[in-house]
Design an enzyme around this catalytic site. Sequence first.
Site: not given
Lengths: 383, 383
Positions: A168, A179, A378, A383
Amino acid sequence: MSVTAAQGFTAAGIAAGIKENGKADLALVVNNGPRRAAAGVFTSNRVKAAPVLWSEQVLKGGLVSAVVLNSGGANACTGPKGFQDTHATAERVAEVLQVNAAEVAVASTGLIGVTLPMDRLLPGVDKAAAELSAHGGEKAALAIKTTDSVHKTAVVEGAGWTVGGMAKGAGMLAPGLATMLVVLTTDAEVEAPALDAALREATRTTFDRVDSDGCMSTNDTVLLLASGASEVAPEEGEFAEAVRAVCADLARQLIGDAEGASKDIRVDVVGAASETDAVEVGRSIARNNLLKCALHGEDPNWGRVLSAIGTTSAAFEPDRLNVAINGVWVCRNGSVGEDREGVDMRYREVVITADLAAGESAATIWTNDLTADYVHENSAYSS
Amino acid sequence: MSVTAAQGFTAAGIAAGIKENGKADLALVVNNGPRRAAAGVFTSNRVKAAPVLWSEQVLKGGLVSAVVLNSGGANACTGPKGFQDTHATAERVAEVLQVNAAEVAVASTGLIGVTLPMDRLLPGVDKAAAELSAHGGEKAALAIKTTDSVHKTAVVEGAGWTVGGMAKGAGMLAPGLATMLVVLTTDAEVEAPALDAALREATRTTFDRVDSDGCMSTNDTVLLLASGASEVAPEEGEFAEAVRAVCADLARQLIGDAEGASKDIRVDVVGAASETDAVEVGRSIARNNLLKCALHGEDPNWGRVLSAIGTTSAAFEPDRLNVAINGVWVCRNGSVGEDREGVDMRYREVVITADLAAGESAATIWTNDLTADYVHENSAYSS
């Protein structure tokens, strides 16, 4: 396919309720043996998530019976409580599978700085264990997605043995591992030290050379588990090449699915005095935001390539540099080369060739363009 | 104001036709003495534009009679022809002003890899010389703009002497000087070595700590010219502070006008073991694209700050790191701190305080957020 392509492995992927949206968020990969040798490579970020700190210790023993992975929360920067949660997760897996907790690796991905909902995660472990299957690789790959638009799997077949894997990763893709969480499995008979050597060499030239956005994660984990179920012990070089091929395949898929990207950019640095120089120059080019914007606009702006090369400490003379974009040598000897109008920029893949004219070494770094979609994705993530 | 605030200087800014759109694109700044001491600081990019290579040589003599600056073309990566063009420009200025060409500094800004239209530029030098005036500073500042939305000037008054200056810069703003051209003038009586010392120290903590987009230019030039026309020789520390103040003022204006930015971000690194550590950590935070996107979205995403700190070699323990955003300590001891809901992100200026808890040193780096407008502006720049 995926982590269950090799014999001796079962897997599952389920929705434990860690993600608010009800999507799959917990994966379990189990090595049923007869062997359970393993190797791991982790983020070089000094701020490491709790599961990385835990799994690093597990891998020191060279044995892994199971890997539990969750999306929906990175369990990074969560203090002592975060580490206790990782420990409790491994203990629960150990209990339900009747294995040793010190042989259970844990991996997490998602937002940093938020503790995991253990009241949902632990029952999820029981649920995943109940669904373990030799066909569960696909579901496991789906359960570890975060902002990934697709799940990523790869398989290479040897002579009587197999290496397969899942990955992933879509953002925070940068060196010292992108990442990402990656689990590779094989049924080959390979001991832990040879697994470790093959995995380190493979990641060095694949995942470590994916640099989508220059941001290094706190959670990167690549695991390789060997069951020995094929009862075949492959020749060392052949096995290492299979591991490299699976890693390269998955790494290419990561770049192809990078957040908001519209171009996959291969930076080939050639004519370098050393591989280290080639990698340094490739990274500098791959991280140049102005160039990445230009390529997004299908503008073969080679001046920004030279500007990026100029910030490195690699051996080169500015007036001997050559740069090609999609095969057209738009810069020769540090100055204007062939007509930039001849560069065809219509396709998703862009190849930048930077010739340092300083030696025989080379390296390839993969990156993406910088887009308004990347900014949007991003700026709205947490939020 | 600007470069003509100090006595002894005249300046002009005109449209030579270098820019296709007919806007002002050529500036001339002349030191009428009685002295003509000067100092300069240039890009640390190893790929240097022709005017940088030329002006570096000029400044070695410590004397500058005039500076000619053009926008509309960087004259970088233009090979031997580009250097000849810079030389011809200096010769033309020398001829029309009756000064020595070896005392004429040249600076250029604009697109890399394109040669300048000398048939327009050279007549432009004559035209600018004809318009030189003790009130020409403003026009000179306007003529060096590229993607700047406003021109930038600053003035500090000493006791009987003045330091003033102008700057351009909106993109490719990164360390080793931001992408910018700056001309500072003073009527103080200061010799070249003292000018050099004051300028180097001032740029080290101002322009060098502006890191809008991590991209270092091939053309950065900061010049300081002293006419001695005030007949006042200021105390060394007082003069250095005035130079620093003008540089800091202009640097802040550069950040405030960075391409597509919606936030000006001040990264204060405190508690560092050394200033070097503080600068390294500050730059790493300032260059983290994911953080810059989050701040654009008014998301106080401190996890990305920690992730950026973790990629550095600075002295720190992960579980002792503290981070405040706009005064709220959202991360304490490497883990969740005060409620992030308490962070007010409505204003253009954002202050990130990163406490490494490893010593007494500190440094401040200025950067901007990453926006869709930045992507748009830089994907359409040369096309």
